[in-house]
Write a protein that holds these residues in place. Structure first.
Motif, short mmCIF file in Angstrom:
data_model
loop_
_atom_site.label_atom_id
_atom_site.label_comp_id
_atom_site.label_asym_id
_atom_site.label_seq_id
_atom_site.Cartn_x
_atom_site.Cartn_y
_atom_site.Cartn_z
N ARG A 148 1.96 4.80 -2.64
CA ARG A 148 1.33 3.49 -2.45
C ARG A 148 2.35 2.48 -1.93
NH1 ARG A 148 -3.54 1.25 -4.60
NH2 ARG A 148 -4.10 3.44 -4.55
N GLN A 149 3.54 2.50 -2.52
CA GLN A 149 4.57 1.56 -2.10
C GLN A 149 5.16 1.90 -0.74
OE1 GLN A 149 7.40 1.44 -5.28
NE2 GLN A 149 6.13 0.10 -6.52
N ALA A 150 5.11 3.15 -0.34
CA ALA A 150 5.66 3.55 0.95
C ALA A 150 4.87 2.95 2.11
CB ALA A 150 5.66 5.07 1.07
N SER A 151 3.60 2.65 1.87
CA SER A 151 2.79 2.07 2.93
C SER A 151 3.03 0.57 3.10
CB SER A 151 1.31 2.31 2.66
OG SER A 151 0.90 1.62 1.50
N TRP A 152 3.69 -0.06 2.12
CA TRP A 152 3.98 -1.49 2.20
C TRP A 152 5.34 -1.69 2.87
CZ3 TRP A 152 2.92 -1.94 -3.68
CH2 TRP A 152 1.55 -1.84 -3.91
N LYS A 153 5.48 -2.75 3.60
CA LYS A 153 6.73 -3.10 4.27
C LYS A 153 7.49 -4.07 3.38
CE LYS A 153 5.43 -0.99 8.03
NZ LYS A 153 5.69 0.38 8.14
N VAL A 213 11.13 3.39 -9.55
CA VAL A 213 10.43 3.25 -8.27
C VAL A 213 10.10 1.78 -8.01
CG1 VAL A 213 8.27 3.81 -7.08
CG2 VAL A 213 9.53 5.60 -8.26
N ASN A 214 9.64 1.08 -9.05
CA ASN A 214 9.32 -0.34 -8.90
C ASN A 214 10.56 -1.17 -8.61
OD1 ASN A 214 6.57 -0.07 -9.24
ND2 ASN A 214 6.66 -0.34 -11.44
N ARG A 215 11.66 -0.91 -9.29
CA ARG A 215 12.90 -1.65 -9.04
C ARG A 215 13.40 -1.41 -7.62
NH1 ARG A 215 14.40 0.36 -14.13
NH2 ARG A 215 15.73 1.87 -13.07
N ASN A 216 13.35 -0.16 -7.17
CA ASN A 216 13.81 0.14 -5.82
C ASN A 216 12.95 -0.56 -4.78
OD1 ASN A 216 15.98 1.69 -6.58
ND2 ASN A 216 14.86 3.62 -6.42
N PHE A 217 11.65 -0.62 -5.01
CA PHE A 217 10.78 -1.33 -4.07
C PHE A 217 11.08 -2.82 -4.08
CE2 PHE A 217 6.87 -3.79 -3.35
CZ PHE A 217 6.64 -3.46 -2.03
N PHE A 218 11.27 -3.40 -5.26
CA PHE A 218 11.50 -4.83 -5.35
C PHE A 218 12.82 -5.24 -4.70
CE2 PHE A 218 12.94 -8.73 -7.39
CZ PHE A 218 11.83 -9.53 -7.20
#
Length: 93
Positions: free
Chosen positions: A23-28, A69-74
């Motif tokens: 899900r996060q991979a699709s967000w920029k 995963v959330n920290r890496n995205f943030f």
């Protein structure tokens, strides 16, 4: 959610981490502000974990993986490229 007839292991809920990561991979993340990234984490990816926790208790290793995963995205990091996480973001527990 899987029907559990045996012992709960990390493999049982590994698809949950994969779903959040996909899900996060699709967000920029680079073009989103920090506020928008935090809102997406709280509204979307945390809801996936909360839905799973309604029926059973997740293993701590899965909670740690979801937080990672959330920290890496943030903070804009990835598995290959690590960045410093100045503040913790959300929590599974």
């Amino acid at each position: 959610m899987p029907l559990l007839h045996s012992r709960v292991t990390k493999v049982t809920y590994s698809n949950l981490v994969d779903k959040v990561h996909a899900r996060q991979a699709s967000w920029k993340s680079k073009i989103l502000s920090a506020t928008r990234r935090a809102t997406l984490i709280q509204a979307i990816t945390s809801a996936i974990a909360v839905y799973a926790m309604q029926t059973s208790k997740l293993p701590m290793s899965i909670c740690e993986d979801l937080d990672k995963v959330n920290r890496n995205f943030f903070w804009g990091g990835s598995e290959k490229k690590h960045k410093v996480h100045f503040v913790s973001v959300g929590s599974c527990v």
